[in-house]
Structures are given as structure tokens and as C-alpha cells.
Motif scaffolding. Structure first.
Motif, PDB file in Angstrom:
ATOM      1  N   THR A   1       0.848  -1.187   0.000  1.00  0.00           N
ATOM      2  CA  THR A   1       0.000   0.000   0.000  1.00  0.00           C
ATOM      3  C   THR A   1       0.885   1.239   0.000  1.00  0.00           C
ATOM      4  OG1 THR A   1      -0.103   0.100   2.413  1.00  0.00           O
ATOM      5  CG2 THR A   1      -1.796  -1.223   1.301  1.00  0.00           C
ATOM      6  N   LYS A   2       0.250   2.410   0.074  1.00  0.00           N
ATOM      7  CA  LYS A   2       1.010   3.660   0.116  1.00  0.00           C
ATOM      8  C   LYS A   2       1.821   3.786   1.399  1.00  0.00           C
ATOM      9  CE  LYS A   2      -2.110   6.391  -2.724  1.00  0.00           C
ATOM     10  NZ  LYS A   2      -2.958   7.581  -2.788  1.00  0.00           N
ATOM     11  N   THR A   3       1.363   3.159   2.472  1.00  0.00           N
ATOM     12  CA  THR A   3       2.035   3.305   3.769  1.00  0.00           C
ATOM     13  C   THR A   3       3.087   2.227   4.008  1.00  0.00           C
ATOM     14  OG1 THR A   3       0.294   1.996   4.822  1.00  0.00           O
ATOM     15  CG2 THR A   3       0.011   4.402   4.771  1.00  0.00           C
ATOM     16  N   THR A   4       3.253   1.297   3.099  1.00  0.00           N
ATOM     17  CA  THR A   4       4.269   0.264   3.241  1.00  0.00           C
ATOM     18  C   THR A   4       5.657   0.879   3.149  1.00  0.00           C
ATOM     19  OG1 THR A   4       2.780  -1.311   2.159  1.00  0.00           O
ATOM     20  CG2 THR A   4       5.087  -1.961   2.363  1.00  0.00           C
TER      21      THR A   4
ATOM     22  N   ALA B   1       9.533   1.558   2.322  1.00  0.00           N
ATOM     23  CA  ALA B   1      10.266   1.284   1.086  1.00  0.00           C
ATOM     24  C   ALA B   1      11.108   0.027   1.210  1.00  0.00           C
ATOM     25  CB  ALA B   1      11.146   2.480   0.734  1.00  0.00           C
ATOM     26  N   SER B   2      11.567  -0.285   2.422  1.00  0.00           N
ATOM     27  CA  SER B   2      12.412  -1.468   2.597  1.00  0.00           C
ATOM     28  C   SER B   2      11.632  -2.770   2.408  1.00  0.00           C
ATOM     29  CB  SER B   2      13.050  -1.451   3.986  1.00  0.00           C
ATOM     30  OG  SER B   2      12.034  -1.526   4.975  1.00  0.00           O
ATOM     31  N   GLN B   3      10.297  -2.714   2.511  1.00  0.00           N
ATOM     32  CA  GLN B   3       9.477  -3.922   2.372  1.00  0.00           C
ATOM     33  C   GLN B   3       8.786  -4.004   1.011  1.00  0.00           C
ATOM     34  OE1 GLN B   3       6.765  -4.044   5.633  1.00  0.00           O
ATOM     35  NE2 GLN B   3       8.377  -4.249   7.176  1.00  0.00           N
ATOM     36  N   GLN B   4       8.963  -2.992   0.170  1.00  0.00           N
ATOM     37  CA  GLN B   4       8.323  -3.003  -1.133  1.00  0.00           C
ATOM     38  C   GLN B   4       9.148  -3.807  -2.119  1.00  0.00           C
ATOM     39  OE1 GLN B   4       7.609   0.984  -2.427  1.00  0.00           O
ATOM     40  NE2 GLN B   4       6.047   1.369  -0.877  1.00  0.00           N
ATOM     41  N   GLY B   5       8.474  -4.249  -3.168  1.00  0.00           N
ATOM     42  CA  GLY B   5       9.153  -5.002  -4.211  1.00  0.00           C
ATOM     43  C   GLY B   5      10.001  -4.100  -5.075  1.00  0.00           C
ATOM     44  N   GLY B   6      10.844  -4.714  -5.888  1.00  0.00           N
ATOM     45  CA  GLY B   6      11.759  -3.915  -6.692  1.00  0.00           C
ATOM     46  C   GLY B   6      11.425  -3.833  -8.106  1.00  0.00           C
TER      47      GLY B   6
END
Length: 81
Positions: A71-74, A76-81
Motif C-alpha cells: 500500500t502507500k504506507t508500506t 520502502a524497505s518492504q516493497q518489491g523492486g
């Protein structure tokens, strides 16, 4: 007059002045070569560091086969690349 008219109708192709375009191409090539020489003389090559091994362990197995909603609040370290 008919001969002149027929020639202009049948001679519709554009005529290229090969000497003029050859001169322009040579000037462009010389300018590019001069720019390249000036660049080589101005800037020394960049010295980069060699590749280093990681100083930490990458955890690939803990999230294998799992799904995660981004989501928008996730962070950046847990987002996909």
C-alpha cells in the motif's frame, strides 16, 4: 513548350548535391572527433573501487512462497523492486 512541360512532370525526383552533403558529413565528423579529443584531454578516466562482498546476510528464505499487499504506507524497505 511541350518538351519543357513534360520534363518537369516526369522529372519529379529530388536531386541531391552529393558534393555538398559529403562536405557537411566530413565537417560533422571532424567536429565530433575534435570534441572527443578535447574531452579526453580535459577529464582523466574515473577510477572506481572494486566490488566488495556484502557485510550482511541476505534473508531470502523467510519470505519464500508468501504474498504481501503493498500500500502507500508500506515502508520502502518492504516493497518489491
Amino acid at each position: 513548350m511541350a518538351g519543357v512541360y513534360e520534363k518537369s512532370v516526369t522529372d519529379f525526383r529530388r536531386k541531391w548535391d552529393k558534393d555538398e552533403y559529403e562536405k557537411i558529413a566530413k565537417e560533422k565528423l571532424e567536429a565530433e572527433q575534435m570534441a572527443l579529443l578535447e574531452k579526453e584531454l580535459k577529464e582523466p578516466p574515473v577510477k572506481r573501487e572494486l566490488l566488495q562482498p556484502r557485510e550482511y546476510k541476505v534473508d531470502l528464505d523467510s519470505k519464500l512462497g508468501k504474498s504481501q499487499v503493498i500500500t502507500k504506507t508500506t515502508p520502502a524497505s518492504q516493497q518489491g523492486g
